[in-house]
Scaffold this motif. Structure first.
Motif, PDB file in Angstrom:
ATOM      1  N   ASN A 348       0.896  -1.622   0.164  1.00 21.80           N
ATOM      2  CA  ASN A 348      -0.328   0.125   0.060  1.00 21.80           C
ATOM      3  C   ASN A 348       0.444   1.210   0.215  1.00 21.80           C
ATOM      4  OD1 ASN A 348      -2.961   0.277   0.294  1.00 21.80           O
ATOM      5  ND2 ASN A 348      -1.942   1.440   1.913  1.00 21.80           N
ATOM      6  N   GLY A 349       2.436   1.019  -0.103  1.00 27.45           N
ATOM      7  CA  GLY A 349       2.751   2.172  -0.223  1.00 27.45           C
ATOM      8  C   GLY A 349       3.823   2.645   1.189  1.00 27.45           C
ATOM      9  N   THR A 350       3.597   1.939   1.787  1.00 29.29           N
ATOM     10  CA  THR A 350       3.770   1.905   3.737  1.00 29.29           C
ATOM     11  C   THR A 350       5.606   2.061   3.410  1.00 29.29           C
ATOM     12  OG1 THR A 350       2.630   1.516   4.412  1.00 29.29           O
ATOM     13  CG2 THR A 350       4.318   1.748   6.176  1.00 29.29           C
ATOM     14  N   ASP A 351       6.252   3.224   3.960  1.00 26.52           N
ATOM     15  CA  ASP A 351       7.888   2.878   3.726  1.00 26.52           C
ATOM     16  C   ASP A 351       8.531   2.038   4.508  1.00 26.52           C
ATOM     17  OD1 ASP A 351       9.119   4.303   6.151  1.00 26.52           O
ATOM     18  OD2 ASP A 351       7.180   5.793   5.188  1.00 26.52           O
ATOM     19  N   LEU A 352       9.202   1.314   4.703  1.00 25.86           N
ATOM     20  CA  LEU A 352       9.684  -0.066   5.322  1.00 25.86           C
ATOM     21  C   LEU A 352      10.391   0.231   7.234  1.00 25.86           C
ATOM     22  CD1 LEU A 352      11.942  -1.818   2.477  1.00 25.86           C
ATOM     23  CD2 LEU A 352      10.457  -2.459   3.834  1.00 25.86           C
ATOM     24  N   TYR A 353      10.151   1.736   7.157  1.00 17.88           N
ATOM     25  CA  TYR A 353      11.176   1.930   8.239  1.00 17.88           C
ATOM     26  C   TYR A 353       9.869   2.360   9.141  1.00 17.88           C
ATOM     27  CZ  TYR A 353      12.603   4.669  12.458  1.00 17.88           C
ATOM     28  OH  TYR A 353      12.725   5.455  13.624  1.00 17.88           O
ATOM     29  N   THR A 354       8.114   2.791   8.975  1.00 15.70           N
ATOM     30  CA  THR A 354       7.761   2.648   9.355  1.00 15.70           C
ATOM     31  C   THR A 354       6.995   1.141   9.378  1.00 15.70           C
ATOM     32  OG1 THR A 354       6.819   5.262   7.717  1.00 15.70           O
ATOM     33  CG2 THR A 354       5.200   3.594   9.042  1.00 15.70           C
ATOM     34  N   VAL A 355       7.453  -0.166   8.523  1.00 16.30           N
ATOM     35  CA  VAL A 355       6.323  -1.368   9.013  1.00 16.30           C
ATOM     36  C   VAL A 355       7.627  -1.470   9.764  1.00 16.30           C
ATOM     37  CG1 VAL A 355       6.354  -2.896   8.026  1.00 16.30           C
ATOM     38  CG2 VAL A 355       6.128  -1.167   6.196  1.00 16.30           C
ATOM     39  N   LYS A 356       8.330  -1.132  10.190  1.00 17.62           N
ATOM     40  CA  LYS A 356       9.681  -2.129  10.850  1.00 17.62           C
ATOM     41  C   LYS A 356       9.456  -1.358  12.498  1.00 17.62           C
ATOM     42  CE  LYS A 356      14.538  -1.664  13.011  1.00 17.62           C
ATOM     43  NZ  LYS A 356      14.415  -1.103  14.042  1.00 17.62           N
ATOM     44  N   GLU A 357       8.878  -0.287  12.451  1.00 19.02           N
ATOM     45  CA  GLU A 357       8.196   0.219  14.124  1.00 19.02           C
ATOM     46  C   GLU A 357       7.101  -0.452  14.168  1.00 19.02           C
ATOM     47  OE1 GLU A 357      10.227   2.473  16.287  1.00 19.02           O
ATOM     48  OE2 GLU A 357      11.641   1.445  14.649  1.00 19.02           O
ATOM     49  N   LEU A 358       6.348  -0.454  12.900  1.00 18.48           N
ATOM     50  CA  LEU A 358       4.872  -0.956  13.212  1.00 18.48           C
ATOM     51  C   LEU A 358       5.203  -2.341  13.543  1.00 18.48           C
ATOM     52  CD1 LEU A 358       2.931   0.825  10.501  1.00 18.48           C
ATOM     53  CD2 LEU A 358       2.521   0.953  13.126  1.00 18.48           C
ATOM     54  N   LEU A 359       6.292  -3.067  12.942  1.00 17.40           N
ATOM     55  CA  LEU A 359       6.016  -4.275  13.803  1.00 17.40           C
ATOM     56  C   LEU A 359       6.648  -5.141  14.700  1.00 17.40           C
ATOM     57  CD1 LEU A 359       5.992  -6.256  10.452  1.00 17.40           C
ATOM     58  CD2 LEU A 359       4.013  -6.226  11.935  1.00 17.40           C
ATOM     59  N   GLY A 360       7.176  -3.689  15.188  1.00 18.44           N
ATOM     60  CA  GLY A 360       8.816  -3.994  16.387  1.00 18.44           C
ATOM     61  C   GLY A 360       9.740  -4.763  16.209  1.00 18.44           C
ATOM     62  N   HIS A 361      10.412  -5.136  15.011  1.00 19.24           N
ATOM     63  CA  HIS A 361      11.641  -5.499  14.785  1.00 19.24           C
ATOM     64  C   HIS A 361      12.950  -4.896  15.019  1.00 19.24           C
ATOM     65  CE1 HIS A 361       9.549  -7.550  10.962  1.00 19.24           C
ATOM     66  NE2 HIS A 361       9.492  -8.175  11.704  1.00 19.24           N
ATOM     67  N   SER A 362      12.987  -5.674  15.580  1.00 16.47           N
ATOM     68  CA  SER A 362      14.727  -5.109  16.755  1.00 16.47           C
ATOM     69  C   SER A 362      15.630  -4.997  15.774  1.00 16.47           C
ATOM     70  CB  SER A 362      15.210  -6.180  17.711  1.00 16.47           C
ATOM     71  OG  SER A 362      15.741  -7.457  16.219  1.00 16.47           O
ATOM     72  N   ASP A 363      15.821  -5.561  13.988  1.00 15.75           N
ATOM     73  CA  ASP A 363      16.951  -5.547  13.169  1.00 15.75           C
ATOM     74  C   ASP A 363      16.169  -5.212  11.771  1.00 15.75           C
ATOM     75  OD1 ASP A 363      19.410  -5.781  11.160  1.00 15.75           O
ATOM     76  OD2 ASP A 363      19.748  -7.364  12.696  1.00 15.75           O
ATOM     77  N   PHE A 364      16.982  -4.448  11.168  1.00 12.16           N
ATOM     78  CA  PHE A 364      16.081  -3.844   9.996  1.00 12.16           C
ATOM     79  C   PHE A 364      16.063  -4.522   8.614  1.00 12.16           C
ATOM     80  CE2 PHE A 364      15.904  -1.293   5.933  1.00 12.16           C
ATOM     81  CZ  PHE A 364      14.806  -0.912   5.680  1.00 12.16           C
ATOM     82  N   LYS A 365      16.877  -6.086   8.901  1.00  3.79           N
ATOM     83  CA  LYS A 365      16.952  -6.702   8.211  1.00  3.79           C
ATOM     84  C   LYS A 365      16.096  -7.282   7.884  1.00  3.79           C
ATOM     85  CE  LYS A 365      21.804  -7.468   8.741  1.00  3.79           C
ATOM     86  NZ  LYS A 365      22.758  -8.216   8.725  1.00  3.79           N
ATOM     87  N   MET A 366      15.113  -7.538   8.861  1.00  6.21           N
ATOM     88  CA  MET A 366      13.951  -8.255   9.376  1.00  6.21           C
ATOM     89  C   MET A 366      12.776  -7.703   8.495  1.00  6.21           C
ATOM     90  SD  MET A 366      14.408  -9.176  13.388  1.00  6.21           S
ATOM     91  CE  MET A 366      12.466 -10.155  13.517  1.00  6.21           C
ATOM     92  N   THR A 367      12.796  -6.954   7.887  1.00  5.26           N
ATOM     93  CA  THR A 367      11.779  -5.707   7.535  1.00  5.26           C
ATOM     94  C   THR A 367      11.756  -5.973   5.986  1.00  5.26           C
ATOM     95  OG1 THR A 367      12.182  -4.335   9.273  1.00  5.26           O
ATOM     96  CG2 THR A 367      10.660  -3.814   7.918  1.00  5.26           C
ATOM     97  N   ALA A 368      13.339  -5.502   5.375  1.00  6.30           N
ATOM     98  CA  ALA A 368      14.188  -5.227   5.037  1.00  6.30           C
ATOM     99  C   ALA A 368      13.392  -6.556   3.560  1.00  6.30           C
ATOM    100  CB  ALA A 368      15.349  -5.707   4.323  1.00  6.30           C
ATOM    101  N   ARG A 369      12.969  -8.100   4.112  1.00 12.29           N
ATOM    102  CA  ARG A 369      12.121  -8.857   3.338  1.00 12.29           C
ATOM    103  C   ARG A 369      10.688  -8.780   2.403  1.00 12.29           C
ATOM    104  NH1 ARG A 369      10.191 -12.841   8.454  1.00 12.29           N
ATOM    105  NH2 ARG A 369      12.036 -11.621   9.416  1.00 12.29           N
ATOM    106  N   TYR A 370      10.632  -7.242   2.797  1.00 14.55           N
ATOM    107  CA  TYR A 370       9.228  -7.106   2.440  1.00 14.55           C
ATOM    108  C   TYR A 370       9.725  -5.815   1.373  1.00 14.55           C
ATOM    109  CZ  TYR A 370       6.924  -8.669   6.559  1.00 14.55           C
ATOM    110  OH  TYR A 370       6.785  -9.836   7.480  1.00 14.55           O
TER     111      TYR A 370
END
Length: 410
Positions: A348-370
């Motif tokens: 839907n266009g949400t940036d990965l940093y925002t997704v990281k914060e919403l999901l509570g990922h400790s490492d950005f690598k976990m979010t980068a998969r998306y």
């Protein structure tokens, strides 16, 4: 402070006092002390009781050794220093003799039970009993080397254990060594750091389409309203199952549409935000007599739920979502709802940093998969930049035409 009556001996500087009641042989027990001025400095050494082996001859021999040390500057110059060195040596020997099993039973496990959940601790206990203890249990922790850990890996592989399970066993072993080091039970390098940890890509690849999600929620709602509401919360907020099960009403702010998630998997608190559907669902569960500290989704007898209801799996099976699927990463499980939430956000266009914060990922690598899911958004962004550059170029061309037409413009 007690005042003792001291008696002199025939040896210069050596004296003793007598025990009030205890005897050694036919005489009262004696405590020997050396006290004399040497080179203008008061020297005093307290040796011990005659019953402990401190005869006058033993005391004089010790005095001679200390004088020699002071004269040469080699070795301990006081009995206190010598005793401390002996104590440190005994302590070191005892520490080196401590087995891995003793650290596990007496130190690590009690602390783990106090700090972590029952399910997590139970899994560690099973791994220890089945795989770690047979190899390391009786070995002094100071003598364990990477070769022993390779043995654990080999044993687990030969039994067909998954790479993730082997990783977990080695992680538990590493934690025991770290615990021992923090509590001065071990002072070497952690041998797990010298072992190659098996790697496996266990990232989930399956997420639901909007149609699939609607079908799944409807099927689950038909079977259990509670499980349906848990799934709705996971899908709309990205909360983990454990975060849903531990959620209490004091952490639900219906006015501001915020959920406070305490001590999450990353070890930090974070906020989750309600969609209109989530807010409506929570309002339906809330009542005037709800206790702030009570669970939003209590289990039997009001205790916290420990695992996802099998209702979820039955609904998935009824819809055939996992039919013919052999790859565990591609199967629809409860965690798929969190993965779907993140996937929809990126699409839907949400940036990965925002997704990281919403999901509570400790490492950005976990979010980068998306990241790949946002390819259309990224493509649109570049195309938009290209359009802007094209418009700017057109403006420059137009200005140049005006300049050529009107020679007054330089």
């Amino acid at each position: 402070m007690a005042q003792f009556k001291w008696f002199t001996t025939k040896h210069k500087g050596l004296r003793y006092r007598e025990h009030e009641t205890r005897k050694h042989g036919v005489r009262r027990d004696r405590f020997y002390q050396y006290r004399l001025m040497e080179n203008g400095i008061r020297v005093q050494e307290s040796f011990g009781w005659l019953s402990e082996g401190w005869t006058e001859e033993a005391c004089l021999l010790e005095v001679a050794k200390l004088k020699q040390a002071r004269r040469t500057g080699e070795g301990e110059i006081t009995l206190k220093d010598r005793r401390k060195k002996a104590l440190d040596k005994r302590t070191e020997q005892e520490r080196k003799a401590i087995t891995f099993g003793e650290v596990w039973e007496k130190n690590y496990l009690p602390q783990a039970k106090a700090d972590r959940g029952e399910a997590s601790t139970l899994r560690e206990e099973n791994l220890y009993a089945l795989w770690i203890k047979p190899v390391l249990g009786d070995k002094p922790i100071s003598e364990i080397v990477p070769l022993h850990l390779e043995k654990i890996k080999s044993n687990m592989r030969s039994e067909g254990k998954a790479q993730r399970t082997i990783q977990y066993a080695l992680a538990v072993t590493r934690q025991v060594f770290n615990h021992a080091k923090r509590h001065s039970l071990f002072n070497g390098d952690n041998p797990v750091g010298k072992v190659k940890i098996p790697s496996e890509d266990n990232r989930r690849t399956r997420f639901l389409s909007h149609e699939e999600a609607a079908l799944l929620l409807e099927e689950i709602k038909r079977r259990s309203v509670d499980v349906y509401q848990q799934c709705l919360l996971a899908l709309h907020t990205g909360m983990r199952a454990g975060e849903i099960f531990s959620l209490t009403w004091e952490c639900v702010d219906l006015k501001n549409e915020i959920l406070l998630l305490k001590q999450t998997k990353s070890g930090k608190d974070r906020m989750a935000y309600m969609t209109p559907q989530v807010k409506e669902m929570l309002q339906s569960r809330n009542s005037a007599d709800t206790e702030p500290g009570s669970l939003v989704f209590p289990g039997r007898n009001g205790v916290e739920i420990k695992q996802v209801s099998d209702t979820f799996n039955r609904a998935v099976n009824a819809l055939g979502f996992n039919e013919g699927v052999t790859d565990p990463k591609a199967k629809v499980v409860f965690h798929t709802l969190r993965h779907t939430h993140a996937s929809w956000l990126v699409m839907n266009g949400t940036d990965l940093y925002t997704v990281k914060e919403l999901l509570g990922h400790s490492d950005f690598k976990m979010t980068a998969r998306y990241a790949h899911l946002g390819e259309n958004t990224l493509r649109s962004a570049v195309q938009g930049l290209g359009k802007a550059m094209e418009d700017e170029y057109s403006n420059v061309v137009n200005i140049e035409k005006i300049r050529r037409h009107d020679g007054s413009i330089r």
